[in-house]
Design a protein around this motif. Structure first.
Motif, PDB file in Angstrom:
ATOM      1  N   CYS A  26      49.347  47.441  52.798  1.00 23.32           N
ATOM      2  CA  CYS A  26      50.345  47.333  51.480  1.00 23.32           C
ATOM      3  C   CYS A  26      49.326  46.735  50.393  1.00 23.32           C
ATOM      4  CB  CYS A  26      51.576  46.428  51.726  1.00 23.32           C
ATOM      5  SG  CYS A  26      52.784  47.594  52.591  1.00 23.32           S
ATOM      6  N   GLY A  27      48.776  45.498  50.887  1.00 21.11           N
ATOM      7  CA  GLY A  27      47.862  44.859  49.847  1.00 21.11           C
ATOM      8  C   GLY A  27      46.773  45.512  49.189  1.00 21.11           C
ATOM      9  N   TYR A  28      46.260  46.601  50.093  1.00 26.69           N
ATOM     10  CA  TYR A  28      45.373  47.484  49.377  1.00 26.69           C
ATOM     11  C   TYR A  28      46.104  48.505  48.314  1.00 26.69           C
ATOM     12  CZ  TYR A  28      41.143  45.803  51.682  1.00 26.69           C
ATOM     13  OH  TYR A  28      40.112  45.153  51.951  1.00 26.69           O
ATOM     14  N   ALA A  29      47.038  48.896  48.733  1.00 25.12           N
ATOM     15  CA  ALA A  29      48.178  49.503  47.861  1.00 25.12           C
ATOM     16  C   ALA A  29      48.312  49.050  46.594  1.00 25.12           C
ATOM     17  CB  ALA A  29      49.244  50.200  48.710  1.00 25.12           C
ATOM     18  N   ALA A  30      48.884  47.893  46.580  1.00 27.62           N
ATOM     19  CA  ALA A  30      48.599  46.832  45.454  1.00 27.62           C
ATOM     20  C   ALA A  30      47.526  46.747  44.511  1.00 27.62           C
ATOM     21  CB  ALA A  30      49.326  45.458  45.879  1.00 27.62           C
ATOM     22  N   PHE A  31      46.391  46.707  45.234  1.00 30.53           N
ATOM     23  CA  PHE A  31      45.182  46.510  44.545  1.00 30.53           C
ATOM     24  C   PHE A  31      45.065  47.908  43.773  1.00 30.53           C
ATOM     25  CE2 PHE A  31      40.760  47.921  44.742  1.00 30.53           C
ATOM     26  CZ  PHE A  31      40.287  47.295  43.511  1.00 30.53           C
ATOM     27  N   ILE A  32      45.484  48.759  44.442  1.00 30.66           N
ATOM     28  CA  ILE A  32      45.209  50.094  43.419  1.00 30.66           C
ATOM     29  C   ILE A  32      46.058  50.190  42.315  1.00 30.66           C
ATOM     30  CG2 ILE A  32      45.549  52.602  43.912  1.00 30.66           C
ATOM     31  CD1 ILE A  32      44.180  52.386  46.790  1.00 30.66           C
ATOM     32  N   LEU A  33      47.337  49.826  42.470  1.00 27.25           N
ATOM     33  CA  LEU A  33      48.265  49.949  41.499  1.00 27.25           C
ATOM     34  C   LEU A  33      47.809  48.812  40.484  1.00 27.25           C
ATOM     35  CD1 LEU A  33      51.713  49.801  43.509  1.00 27.25           C
ATOM     36  CD2 LEU A  33      50.619  51.585  42.072  1.00 27.25           C
ATOM     37  N   MET A  34      47.466  47.756  40.950  1.00 27.70           N
ATOM     38  CA  MET A  34      46.695  46.600  39.764  1.00 27.70           C
ATOM     39  C   MET A  34      45.427  47.204  38.963  1.00 27.70           C
ATOM     40  SD  MET A  34      48.092  43.370  41.651  1.00 27.70           S
ATOM     41  CE  MET A  34      46.968  42.359  40.996  1.00 27.70           C
ATOM     42  N   ALA A  35      44.680  47.896  39.767  1.00 27.36           N
ATOM     43  CA  ALA A  35      43.388  48.403  39.047  1.00 27.36           C
ATOM     44  C   ALA A  35      43.931  49.566  38.326  1.00 27.36           C
ATOM     45  CB  ALA A  35      42.553  49.136  40.139  1.00 27.36           C
ATOM     46  N   LEU A  36      44.899  50.495  38.498  1.00 29.57           N
ATOM     47  CA  LEU A  36      45.537  51.478  37.400  1.00 29.57           C
ATOM     48  C   LEU A  36      46.164  50.614  36.282  1.00 29.57           C
ATOM     49  CD1 LEU A  36      47.080  54.029  39.803  1.00 29.57           C
ATOM     50  CD2 LEU A  36      45.097  54.432  38.565  1.00 29.57           C
ATOM     51  N   ILE A  37      46.670  49.560  36.283  1.00 32.09           N
ATOM     52  CA  ILE A  37      47.310  48.608  35.235  1.00 32.09           C
ATOM     53  C   ILE A  37      46.018  48.300  34.443  1.00 32.09           C
ATOM     54  CG2 ILE A  37      48.465  46.554  34.886  1.00 32.09           C
ATOM     55  CD1 ILE A  37      50.262  46.994  37.255  1.00 32.09           C
ATOM     56  N   SER A  38      44.881  47.907  35.027  1.00 33.40           N
ATOM     57  CA  SER A  38      43.758  47.522  34.238  1.00 33.40           C
ATOM     58  C   SER A  38      43.256  48.515  33.175  1.00 33.40           C
ATOM     59  CB  SER A  38      42.789  46.957  35.209  1.00 33.40           C
ATOM     60  OG  SER A  38      42.786  45.699  35.721  1.00 33.40           O
ATOM     61  N   THR A  39      43.379  49.798  33.836  1.00 31.54           N
ATOM     62  CA  THR A  39      42.873  50.819  32.981  1.00 31.54           C
ATOM     63  C   THR A  39      43.933  51.019  31.764  1.00 31.54           C
ATOM     64  OG1 THR A  39      44.349  52.483  34.148  1.00 31.54           O
ATOM     65  CG2 THR A  39      41.907  52.279  34.806  1.00 31.54           C
ATOM     66  N   PHE A  40      45.257  50.609  31.917  1.00 37.32           N
ATOM     67  CA  PHE A  40      45.986  50.696  30.580  1.00 37.32           C
ATOM     68  C   PHE A  40      45.576  49.387  29.756  1.00 37.32           C
ATOM     69  CE2 PHE A  40      48.762  53.255  33.166  1.00 37.32           C
ATOM     70  CZ  PHE A  40      49.311  54.040  32.122  1.00 37.32           C
TER      71      PHE A  40
ATOM     72  N   CYS B 156      45.174  39.787  28.160  1.00 36.66           N
ATOM     73  CA  CYS B 156      45.963  40.493  29.071  1.00 36.66           C
ATOM     74  C   CYS B 156      44.813  41.682  29.726  1.00 36.66           C
ATOM     75  CB  CYS B 156      46.736  41.600  28.452  1.00 36.66           C
ATOM     76  SG  CYS B 156      48.287  40.531  27.738  1.00 36.66           S
ATOM     77  N   PHE B 157      43.713  41.926  29.245  1.00 37.00           N
ATOM     78  CA  PHE B 157      42.917  42.703  30.024  1.00 37.00           C
ATOM     79  C   PHE B 157      42.120  42.020  31.102  1.00 37.00           C
ATOM     80  CE2 PHE B 157      38.394  44.172  29.943  1.00 37.00           C
ATOM     81  CZ  PHE B 157      38.473  45.185  30.651  1.00 37.00           C
ATOM     82  N   LEU B 158      41.603  40.748  30.495  1.00 40.30           N
ATOM     83  CA  LEU B 158      41.043  39.869  31.582  1.00 40.30           C
ATOM     84  C   LEU B 158      41.835  39.474  32.664  1.00 40.30           C
ATOM     85  CD1 LEU B 158      38.772  37.849  28.842  1.00 40.30           C
ATOM     86  CD2 LEU B 158      38.029  39.845  30.256  1.00 40.30           C
ATOM     87  N   LEU B 159      42.954  39.066  32.228  1.00 39.58           N
ATOM     88  CA  LEU B 159      44.006  38.555  33.407  1.00 39.58           C
ATOM     89  C   LEU B 159      44.285  39.600  34.322  1.00 39.58           C
ATOM     90  CD1 LEU B 159      46.198  36.101  31.316  1.00 39.58           C
ATOM     91  CD2 LEU B 159      44.612  35.499  33.050  1.00 39.58           C
ATOM     92  N   ASP B 160      44.435  40.902  33.829  1.00 40.67           N
ATOM     93  CA  ASP B 160      44.656  42.136  34.621  1.00 40.67           C
ATOM     94  C   ASP B 160      43.663  42.442  35.692  1.00 40.67           C
ATOM     95  OD1 ASP B 160      47.399  42.673  33.498  1.00 40.67           O
ATOM     96  OD2 ASP B 160      46.616  44.162  32.447  1.00 40.67           O
ATOM     97  N   GLN B 161      42.490  42.115  35.067  1.00 34.59           N
ATOM     98  CA  GLN B 161      41.287  42.246  35.936  1.00 34.59           C
ATOM     99  C   GLN B 161      41.085  41.235  37.010  1.00 34.59           C
ATOM    100  OE1 GLN B 161      38.143  44.323  35.621  1.00 34.59           O
ATOM    101  NE2 GLN B 161      39.931  45.697  34.723  1.00 34.59           N
ATOM    102  N   MET B 162      41.294  39.916  36.631  1.00 38.03           N
ATOM    103  CA  MET B 162      41.205  38.920  37.584  1.00 38.03           C
ATOM    104  C   MET B 162      42.247  38.905  38.696  1.00 38.03           C
ATOM    105  SD  MET B 162      40.830  34.873  36.559  1.00 38.03           S
ATOM    106  CE  MET B 162      41.884  35.047  35.327  1.00 38.03           C
ATOM    107  N   ALA B 163      43.675  39.611  38.286  1.00 39.93           N
ATOM    108  CA  ALA B 163      44.547  39.617  39.326  1.00 39.93           C
ATOM    109  C   ALA B 163      44.217  40.724  40.305  1.00 39.93           C
ATOM    110  CB  ALA B 163      45.901  39.819  38.726  1.00 39.93           C
TER     111      ALA B 163
END
Length: 180
Positions: free
Chosen positions: A146-160, A92-99
Motif C-alpha cells: 500500500c505504501g508503494y501504491a501511495a508513492f506512485i499516486l504521489m509521483a503522479l501528483i508531482s507531475t501535476f 508546492c512542486f518542491l513539497l510534493d517532490q519531497m513528500a
C-alpha cells in the motif's frame, strides 16, 4: 482542460490520502502475540523495528500534507488565497517532490528491514522472525505494498505540480517567464 486537471489532482490527492492512512493503520495496529517458552509471551509490534516506526510517521505526515494541499486548493478556488502564483507553484512542486521521495524512502527502508525479518541473517545470528509471527509479517507486507501504491499516486501528483510550474515559462528561452 485546467478544470479537468484540477479535478484529476483532487482525485489523486484523495486517493493518496486514503492509501497513506491505510498504510499507517495497517502498520500501527498490527500486533501478534506468541507463547515462546512455557508461559513467556512475546508480542510483535511495529515499535520493535525502527523502520516500521518511521514508516508510520512518514505516511501520517504525508497524508496530513496532502490534506493541507486539498484545503489550499479549496481556498484558491474560492479566491480566499492571495499569494504570488509562481512562488506558490514552486513551493508546492518542491513539497510534493519531497513528500513523494520521503514516502518512497520510508517504504524502501521498511521493505529492507522486513526482508531481514523474513530471511534472517546468519552472519549476525539474527533469526527468522516471520517463522514465528506469520500473520504480523503478512500484514506488514500488505502495508508496504500500500505504501508503494501511495508513492506512485504521489509521483503522479508531482507531475501535476511540475506542469503547473513549467507551463509559466517560455518554451523558447530556458526558465524565462512568459510575457503574456
Amino acid at each position: 482542460m485546467n478544470l479537468e486537471m484540477a479535478r484529476g489532482e483532487i482525485c489523486l490527492r484523495v486517493s493518496a490520502i486514503l492509501v497513506l492512512i491505510i498504510t499507517a493503520c495497517l502498520v500501527a495496529f498490527d500486533t501478534q502475540t506468541k507463547v515462546v517458552l512455557l508461559s513467556y509471551e512475546k508480542k510483535a509490534t511495529y515499535k520493535d523495528m525502527k523502520a516500521l516506526k518511521i514508516l508510520v510517521y512518514v505516511t501520517s505526515a504525508a497524508a496530513g500534507y496532502n490534506m493541507l494541499q486539498l484545503c489550499k486548493i479549496s481556498a484558491c478556488s474560492r479566491g480566499n488565497f492571495k499569494v504570488s502564483y509562481i512562488g506558490m507553484a514552486w513551493i508546492c512542486f518542491l513539497l510534493d517532490q519531497m513528500a513523494a521521495y520521503l514516502t518512497f524512502g520510508a517504504n524502501t527502508a521498511a521493505l529492507t528491514a522486513s526482508m531481514l525479518a523474513v530471511t534472517g541473517a546468519e552472519a549476525f545470528e539474527w533469526m527468522k522472525v516471520c517463522d514465528k509471527f506469520t500473520r504480523f509479517c503478512d500484514q506488514i507486507g500488505g502495508a508496504v505494498l500500500c505504501g508503494y501504491a501511495a508513492f506512485i499516486l504521489m509521483a503522479l501528483i508531482s507531475t501535476f505540480s511540475a506542469h503547473k510550474v513549467f507551463r509559466m515559462y517560455s518554451p523558447k528561452w530556458f526558465l524565462r517567464l512568459k510575457t503574456n
